[in-house]
Write an enzyme that holds these catalytic residues in place. Structure first.
Site, PDB file in Angstrom:
ATOM      1  N   ASN A 254       0.824  -1.169   0.011  1.00  0.00           N
ATOM      2  CA  ASN A 254      -0.089  -0.045  -0.208  1.00  0.00           C
ATOM      3  C   ASN A 254       1.013   1.311  -0.042  1.00  0.00           C
ATOM      4  O   ASN A 254       1.797   1.538   0.943  1.00  0.00           O
ATOM      5  CB  ASN A 254      -0.857  -0.087   1.206  1.00  0.00           C
ATOM      6  CG  ASN A 254      -1.769   1.131   1.463  1.00  0.00           C
ATOM      7  OD1 ASN A 254      -1.287   2.395   1.281  1.00  0.00           O
ATOM      8  ND2 ASN A 254      -2.921   0.915   1.675  1.00  0.00           N
TER       9      ASN A 254
ATOM     10  N   HIS B 123      -3.647  -4.466   7.737  1.00  0.00           N
ATOM     11  CA  HIS B 123      -3.893  -3.484   8.601  1.00  0.00           C
ATOM     12  C   HIS B 123      -3.007  -3.625   9.904  1.00  0.00           C
ATOM     13  O   HIS B 123      -2.966  -4.585  10.526  1.00  0.00           O
ATOM     14  CB  HIS B 123      -5.119  -3.069   9.014  1.00  0.00           C
ATOM     15  CG  HIS B 123      -5.602  -1.623   9.198  1.00  0.00           C
ATOM     16  ND1 HIS B 123      -5.122  -0.892  10.322  1.00  0.00           N
ATOM     17  CD2 HIS B 123      -5.886  -0.809   8.343  1.00  0.00           C
ATOM     18  CE1 HIS B 123      -5.143   0.143  10.372  1.00  0.00           C
ATOM     19  NE2 HIS B 123      -5.845   0.574   9.111  1.00  0.00           N
TER      20      HIS B 123
ATOM     21  N   GLU C  99      -8.562   0.524  -2.908  1.00  0.00           N
ATOM     22  CA  GLU C  99      -9.437   0.512  -1.712  1.00  0.00           C
ATOM     23  C   GLU C  99     -10.425   1.739  -1.829  1.00  0.00           C
ATOM     24  O   GLU C  99     -10.091   2.815  -2.293  1.00  0.00           O
ATOM     25  CB  GLU C  99      -8.690   0.701  -0.531  1.00  0.00           C
ATOM     26  CG  GLU C  99      -7.604  -0.419  -0.146  1.00  0.00           C
ATOM     27  CD  GLU C  99      -7.118  -0.254   1.072  1.00  0.00           C
ATOM     28  OE1 GLU C  99      -7.202   0.943   1.781  1.00  0.00           O
ATOM     29  OE2 GLU C  99      -6.059  -1.450   1.437  1.00  0.00           O
TER      30      GLU C  99
ATOM     31  N   GLU D 172     -11.042  -9.463   2.981  1.00  0.00           N
ATOM     32  CA  GLU D 172      -9.901  -9.360   3.900  1.00  0.00           C
ATOM     33  C   GLU D 172     -10.249  -8.852   5.303  1.00  0.00           C
ATOM     34  O   GLU D 172     -10.997  -8.178   5.627  1.00  0.00           O
ATOM     35  CB  GLU D 172      -9.342  -7.979   3.308  1.00  0.00           C
ATOM     36  CG  GLU D 172      -7.930  -7.475   3.611  1.00  0.00           C
ATOM     37  CD  GLU D 172      -7.061  -6.319   3.012  1.00  0.00           C
ATOM     38  OE1 GLU D 172      -7.442  -6.237   1.805  1.00  0.00           O
ATOM     39  OE2 GLU D 172      -6.412  -5.671   3.771  1.00  0.00           O
TER      40      GLU D 172
ATOM     41  N   HIS E 113      -5.679   3.575  -1.736  1.00  0.00           N
ATOM     42  CA  HIS E 113      -6.850   3.794  -1.016  1.00  0.00           C
ATOM     43  C   HIS E 113      -7.083   5.090  -1.605  1.00  0.00           C
ATOM     44  O   HIS E 113      -6.627   6.328  -1.039  1.00  0.00           O
ATOM     45  CB  HIS E 113      -6.955   3.903   0.516  1.00  0.00           C
ATOM     46  CG  HIS E 113      -8.184   4.123   1.217  1.00  0.00           C
ATOM     47  ND1 HIS E 113      -8.303   3.907   2.538  1.00  0.00           N
ATOM     48  CD2 HIS E 113      -9.477   4.270   0.728  1.00  0.00           C
ATOM     49  CE1 HIS E 113      -9.778   4.331   2.883  1.00  0.00           C
ATOM     50  NE2 HIS E 113     -10.498   4.391   1.625  1.00  0.00           N
TER      51      HIS E 113
ATOM     52  N   THR F 148      -8.502   3.492   8.731  1.00  0.00           N
ATOM     53  CA  THR F 148      -9.800   2.606   8.534  1.00  0.00           C
ATOM     54  C   THR F 148      -9.828   1.854   9.939  1.00  0.00           C
ATOM     55  O   THR F 148      -9.205   1.036  10.353  1.00  0.00           O
ATOM     56  CB  THR F 148      -9.615   1.587   7.622  1.00  0.00           C
ATOM     57  OG1 THR F 148      -9.132   2.039   6.169  1.00  0.00           O
ATOM     58  CG2 THR F 148     -10.787   0.949   7.377  1.00  0.00           C
TER      59      THR F 148
ATOM     60  N   ARG G 261      -6.942  12.695   0.944  1.00  0.00           N
ATOM     61  CA  ARG G 261      -5.940  13.222   1.723  1.00  0.00           C
ATOM     62  C   ARG G 261      -4.478  12.712   1.267  1.00  0.00           C
ATOM     63  O   ARG G 261      -3.624  13.165   1.741  1.00  0.00           O
ATOM     64  CB  ARG G 261      -6.146  13.042   3.499  1.00  0.00           C
ATOM     65  CG  ARG G 261      -6.342  11.228   3.493  1.00  0.00           C
ATOM     66  CD  ARG G 261      -6.319  11.199   5.154  1.00  0.00           C
ATOM     67  NE  ARG G 261      -7.486  11.432   5.410  1.00  0.00           N
ATOM     68  CZ  ARG G 261      -8.092  10.771   6.580  1.00  0.00           C
ATOM     69  NH1 ARG G 261      -7.287  10.005   7.341  1.00  0.00           N
ATOM     70  NH2 ARG G 261      -9.280  11.073   7.108  1.00  0.00           N
TER      71      ARG G 261
ATOM     72  N   ARG H  19      -9.415   8.220  -0.888  1.00  0.00           N
ATOM     73  CA  ARG H  19     -10.592   8.525   0.235  1.00  0.00           C
ATOM     74  C   ARG H  19     -11.262   9.735  -0.426  1.00  0.00           C
ATOM     75  O   ARG H  19     -10.917  10.470  -1.149  1.00  0.00           O
ATOM     76  CB  ARG H  19      -9.704   8.990   1.433  1.00  0.00           C
ATOM     77  CG  ARG H  19      -9.028   7.905   2.148  1.00  0.00           C
ATOM     78  CD  ARG H  19      -8.530   8.247   3.637  1.00  0.00           C
ATOM     79  NE  ARG H  19      -9.510   8.395   4.370  1.00  0.00           N
ATOM     80  CZ  ARG H  19      -9.696   7.509   5.491  1.00  0.00           C
ATOM     81  NH1 ARG H  19      -9.004   6.304   5.639  1.00  0.00           N
ATOM     82  NH2 ARG H  19     -10.754   7.392   6.382  1.00  0.00           N
TER      83      ARG H  19
ATOM     84  N   HIS I 133       1.002   6.134   1.936  1.00  0.00           N
ATOM     85  CA  HIS I 133       1.750   7.334   2.891  1.00  0.00           C
ATOM     86  C   HIS I 133       3.037   7.754   2.029  1.00  0.00           C
ATOM     87  O   HIS I 133       3.369   9.114   2.553  1.00  0.00           O
ATOM     88  CB  HIS I 133       2.084   6.700   4.148  1.00  0.00           C
ATOM     89  CG  HIS I 133       0.702   6.357   4.785  1.00  0.00           C
ATOM     90  ND1 HIS I 133      -0.440   7.384   4.909  1.00  0.00           N
ATOM     91  CD2 HIS I 133       0.328   5.103   5.211  1.00  0.00           C
ATOM     92  CE1 HIS I 133      -1.210   6.737   5.697  1.00  0.00           C
ATOM     93  NE2 HIS I 133      -0.850   5.504   5.637  1.00  0.00           N
TER      94      HIS I 133
HETATM   95  N1  PXP Z   1      -5.962  -3.226   4.062  1.00  0.00           N
HETATM   96  C1  PXP Z   1      -6.931  -2.353   4.253  1.00  0.00           C
HETATM   97  C2  PXP Z   1      -8.287  -2.541   3.737  1.00  0.00           C
HETATM   98  C3  PXP Z   1      -6.441  -0.899   4.479  1.00  0.00           C
HETATM   99  O1  PXP Z   1      -7.579   0.036   4.553  1.00  0.00           O
HETATM  100  C4  PXP Z   1      -5.186  -0.711   4.953  1.00  0.00           C
HETATM  101  C5  PXP Z   1      -4.768   0.685   5.243  1.00  0.00           C
HETATM  102  O2  PXP Z   1      -5.170   1.618   4.083  1.00  0.00           O
HETATM  103  C6  PXP Z   1      -4.432  -1.649   4.790  1.00  0.00           C
HETATM  104  C7  PXP Z   1      -4.699  -2.853   4.249  1.00  0.00           C
HETATM  105  C8  PXP Z   1      -2.973  -1.511   5.178  1.00  0.00           C
HETATM  106  O3  PXP Z   1      -2.767  -1.097   6.328  1.00  0.00           O
HETATM  107  P1  PXP Z   1      -1.363  -0.379   7.074  1.00  0.00           P
HETATM  108  O4  PXP Z   1      -1.260   0.898   6.187  1.00  0.00           O
HETATM  109  O5  PXP Z   1      -1.464  -0.094   8.262  1.00  0.00           O
HETATM  110  O6  PXP Z   1      -0.540  -1.494   6.477  1.00  0.00           O
END
Ligand code: PXP
Length: 242
Positions: A9, A192, A72, A153, A45, A103, A51, A47, A12
């Site tokens: 992901n 997550h 996402e 998931e 993601h 999330t 952001r 949003r 960030h």
């Molecule tokens: N899976 C989903 C559905 C998420 O919303 C997120 C965060 O965007 C992640 C995985 C990844 O989480 P993290 O950034 O904490 O590793």
């Protein structure tokens, strides 16, 4: 054991870019480095408040990625329209609250059945593989299976936040949820909050096919580089799988 895919992901990278409102650091470049380092897919993601990831990022990722893109998104008309326009490999439906930092919990697949069903139908008709992000809860898994999205998931955030016996109990809930989902014919993913410290017990769950990890990998990349952080995560996942 089946191979466990890693979805990286990149949200960030965009968070840091947006802090200055300029083009650097570029999340697309990060996606390319993650893929070269062994990511099997890229997750982003989009949003409602934009952001981090922007509409342009999704367009560019759709055009340039050589691995599957997992978009996402919240269950809204706006996001449905964007997904149908770009046709990512997969869409992971997540609950979204405007004020949350990330999330916070899984979707309410039980209570939101009538809202989710048409969205899943439309995405599936466009050949987008739909995944529902839910907590490791038996009723939610059964509701997800009823909704006929092919993938679930499991939210691992609480497991990562807890410690000791409480973490062990949450791990057990996740293991049971994965076993039930697999039995009901769902392809099971998880994600997550995962880090080097928390990933191995999750990666060792036989029924899981994919982990999605972002924040920790990007944070660690500040110290060791993105190539190294992705490779180390892969190594830990493979070690857990043996
Ligand atoms: N899976 C989903 C559905 C998420 O919303 C997120 C965060 O965007 C992640 C995985 C990844 O989480 P993290 O950034 O904490 O590793």
């Amino acid at each position: 054991m089946d191979k466990l895919r890693l979805g990286v992901n990149i949200d960030h990278v965009a968070t840091i870019r947006n802090a200055r409102g300029i083009a650097h650091p570029d999340p697309i470049r990060a996606a390319m480095i993650a893929v070269d380092a062994g990511a099997d897919g890229i997750t982003a993601h989009l949003r409602e408040d934009r952001r981090h990831i922007s509409d342009e990022d999704i367009a560019e990722l759709s055009e340039k990625l050589t691995v599957p893109l997992n978009l996402e998104m919240a269950a809204t008309e706006e996001m449905l329209e964007i997904a149908l326009r770009h046709k990512p490999h997969a869409s992971c439906i997540v609950p979204e609250k405007r004020m949350e930092l990330t999330t916070e919990g899984g979707l309410d697949a039980v209570g939101q059945h009538n809202r989710l069903a048409p969205l899943i139908r439309e995405l599936s008709a466009a050949n987008i593989r739909v995944s529902l992000f839910i907590d490791p809860d038996e009723d939610q898994i059964r509701a997800a299976a009823d909704l006929q999205a092919p993938v679930t998931e499991i939210h691992t955030g609480l497991y990562c936040d807890l410690e000791g016996a409480e973490r062990a109990a949450e791990l057990e809930r996740i293991e049971k949820a994965v076993a039930l989902g697999s039995k009901l014919g769902l392809e099971m993913h998880a994600g997550h909050g995962l880090s080097y410290e928390t990933v191995k017990p999750i990666a060792a769950i036989a029924g899981l096919r994919e982990l999605n990890i972002g924040h920790f990998l990007m944070g660690e990349a500040i110290f060791v580089g993105l190539d190294a952080s992705v490779k180390e995560m892969r190594r830990l996942m493979e070690e857990a799988r043996q």
